[in-house]
Design an enzyme around this catalytic site. Structure first.
Site, PDB file in Angstrom:
ATOM      1  N   SER A 195      -3.623   5.566  -4.736  1.00 30.38           N
ATOM      2  CA  SER A 195      -2.588   6.537  -4.181  1.00 30.38           C
ATOM      3  C   SER A 195      -3.431   7.849  -3.659  1.00 30.38           C
ATOM      4  CB  SER A 195      -1.741   6.917  -5.465  1.00 30.38           C
ATOM      5  OG  SER A 195      -0.632   7.656  -5.098  1.00 30.38           O
ATOM      6  N   ASP A 418       5.729  -1.509  -1.982  1.00 30.56           N
ATOM      7  CA  ASP A 418       5.414  -0.157  -2.568  1.00 30.56           C
ATOM      8  C   ASP A 418       6.453   0.848  -2.218  1.00 30.56           C
ATOM      9  OD1 ASP A 418       4.340   2.545  -3.103  1.00 30.56           O
ATOM     10  OD2 ASP A 418       2.204   1.833  -2.683  1.00 30.56           O
ATOM     11  N   HIS A 456       4.105   0.369  -6.097  1.00 30.86           N
ATOM     12  CA  HIS A 456       2.911   1.480  -6.174  1.00 30.86           C
ATOM     13  C   HIS A 456       1.951   1.322  -6.936  1.00 30.86           C
ATOM     14  CE1 HIS A 456       1.218   5.117  -4.298  1.00 30.86           C
ATOM     15  NE2 HIS A 456       1.069   5.541  -5.614  1.00 30.86           N
TER      16      HIS A 456
END
Length: 527
Positions: A195, A418, A456
């Site tokens: 991320s 995601d 994610h």
């Protein structure tokens, strides 16, 4: 599970490589000289020994308790002249069994690093490891404490720390401290993050290609000035439709899409293997009845229209495409979140990173109301965000000639489901690098892996098989020259269907061989 926790998920894995025995005394953990950090001034260096130390799990950042740690902790405080900042770089070095490797760990959301939650697991695996706060507040949910100066202007120095400068600082400090403590340099240096941490890793590849021999970047938050604005598109769609669907309604449409496209790869496992080939029409769900909180709800054309627009992605008022849309199998609940106001009406509830980016940086106005943005307003925000800050935090320079020259290796992986940072971003970046540097020749130093049905950073809200040890694959690539063609992957605990898979190097996908157990990775080949 909160939206923020999902955004913070890092999915770090460290394999217990062979280690060398080193003295267990505290002698080498004292009188550590201040490292030379270009462009910065070291304020202090302190150190201490931690014995039998434990760090409790804090999912999703640290998913297990780490106990019996014996490390030398070194804290370096530095500042950049004129920036009025105070940056903390913390390094843990195993007292026994250092594996001759250094690794720097990235952050998530609005933090550049998470301290001991970053450090515990790799240190337990024999790594010298560093984390940094970049001189920020340490609050992952908001940059409110540091984004603006007292005069209301954007604090570009601290934004630069968050965007790039702290990455190099940590590499310099961490490697210098490691060399001081062990009286020799680490054999290899690595980056690991997802991320925001993935974005930081790509910044290292772009701006500081000599810092790390290997970089693992998961779900990287690149194209920051564009994708973060795109995260508000679902809110705009719902506002303009005048309707905020319940999570139950949204889930019903997503599950219908998965059901329709699941078997296209000849395997029914609850996962869309190739979302690019799923052309599901959400209007086929109209009229379907679902149970929501004990009540029967009929999926309306309005809900189908909202989902269709979210999947198609943000556009200008004239229909020109601005950015990618959400994958059809990802959870709509995160970016299409809503709440109930004091009058009992449903209203939008924008995702925190997108909301605060606009309020504190693009508009430099904490009172700006992102729930009022329409298509025209979002179009203007795309222009304004990119114009003002792309040179600071865009993080998507396709020129990786420095990394190629340095001999570094970059491994990027991204979940195809995601819900926060769309996998199309990573594909687009690879294509831009190939265009800039000569096509598939970039395979020598940069490889991308897309994990079907994975959310994610592999937090686990979707049923796909998550890469189990991408970091180990990176280490093997750097140290043994074994370029990865596939990553081992497995579903996370708790899902009804358990299976293993191969996650193939893009653009290949895993195809069932047509015989053998379809729940086992060896029954698949990359094609």
């Amino acid at each position: 599970m909160s939206l923020l926790l999902s955004f913070l998920a890092v999915g770090l894995a460290f394999h217990p490589a062979r280690a060398s025995a080193l003295p267990g005394t505290s002698v080498f953990c004292s009188n550590i000289p201040a490292p030379h950090v270009p462009g910065a001034r070291v304020i202090s260096v302190t150190s201490s020994v931690k014995r039998d130390y434990s760090v409790s799990k804090a999912p999703p950042t640290l998913n297990q308790d780490v106990t019996n740690l014996n490390v030398c902790e070194v804290n370096v405080i530095l500042t950049h002249p004129g920036a009025n900042d105070t940056v903390h770089v913390q390094t843990w070095l195993p007292l026994h069994g250092w594996n001759n490797r250094f690794v720097a760990i990235g952050g998530g959301a609005w933090v550049a690093g998470l301290g001991e939650l970053d450090l515990a697991l790799p240190a337990s695996r024999g790594y010298a490891v560093s984390s940094t706060d970049a001189g920020l507040s340490g609050d992952p949910s908001t940059p409110a404490a540091w984004a603006l100066k007292p005069d209301g202007m954007v604090n570009l120095d601290l934004l630069t720390n968050f965007a790039s400068r702290s990455i190099h600082d940590m590499a310099v400090v961490g490697k210098a401290v490691t060399a001081s403590v062990y009286a020799k340099h680490a054999r290899h240096s690595f980056w690991n993050g997802c991320s925001t941490g993935g974005r930081q890793g790509l910044v290292a590849a772009q701006k500081y290609p000599d810092d790390f021999d290997g970089i693992l970047a998961g779900s990287p938050a690149i194209y920051w000035t564009e994708y973060v604005i795109a995260e508000l598109w679902p809110q705009v769609v719902m506002k303009e439709a005048g309707y905020y669907p319940s999570t139950c309604e949204l889930d019903a449409v997503v599950q219908a899409a998965i059901l329709a496209c699941d078997g296209k790869d000849k395997v029914k496992d609850g996962v869309i293997n190739d979302v690019s080939k799923c052309n599901f029409d959400p209007f086929t769900v109209v009229g379907s009845k679902v149970q929501c909180n004990g009540k029967e709800v009929v999926i309306s054309r309005q809900v189908a229209s909202i989902v269709r627009k979210i999947w198609d992605g943000p556009t200008t008022p004239s229909g020109k495409k601005l950015w990618y849309g959400m994958p059809v199998d990802s959870s709509l609940a995160f970016l299409s979140n809503s709440t109930v106001d004091d009058k009992g009406a449903s209203v939008g509830f924008p995702f925190s990173v997108a909301d605060t980016w606009i309020r504190y940086f693009v508009k430099a106005n904490p009172a700006f109301d992102t729930t009022k943005i329409d298509t025209a307003g979002l179009t203007e925000l795309f222009r304004e965000s990119k114009q003002k800050f792309d040179s600071v935090i865009g993080s998507a320079d396709p020129n990786l000639s420095g990394l190629k020259k340095s001999g570094g290796r970059l491994l990027v992986w991204h979940g195809l489901a995601d819900q926060l940072i769309y996998p199309q971003d990573s594909v687009h970046y690879l294509e831009e690098v190939e265009s800039a540097m000569g096509g598939r020749a970039v395979d020598d130093f940069f490889r991308l892996f897309l994990a079907p049905g994975v959310d994610h950073c592999g937090y686990g809200t979707t049923p796909g098989a998550v890469p189990t040890d991408p970091f180990g694959a990176l280490v093997a690539w750097v140290e043994n020259g074994t370029a990865p063609e596939e990553l081992e992957a497995e579903t996370l605990p708790g899902w009804p269907a358990h299976f293993t898979r191969k996650v193939c190097r893009y653009p290949m996908v895993a195809k069932y061989r047509g015989c053998g157990d379809s729940t086992v990775a060896k029954s698949y080949k990359c094609v």
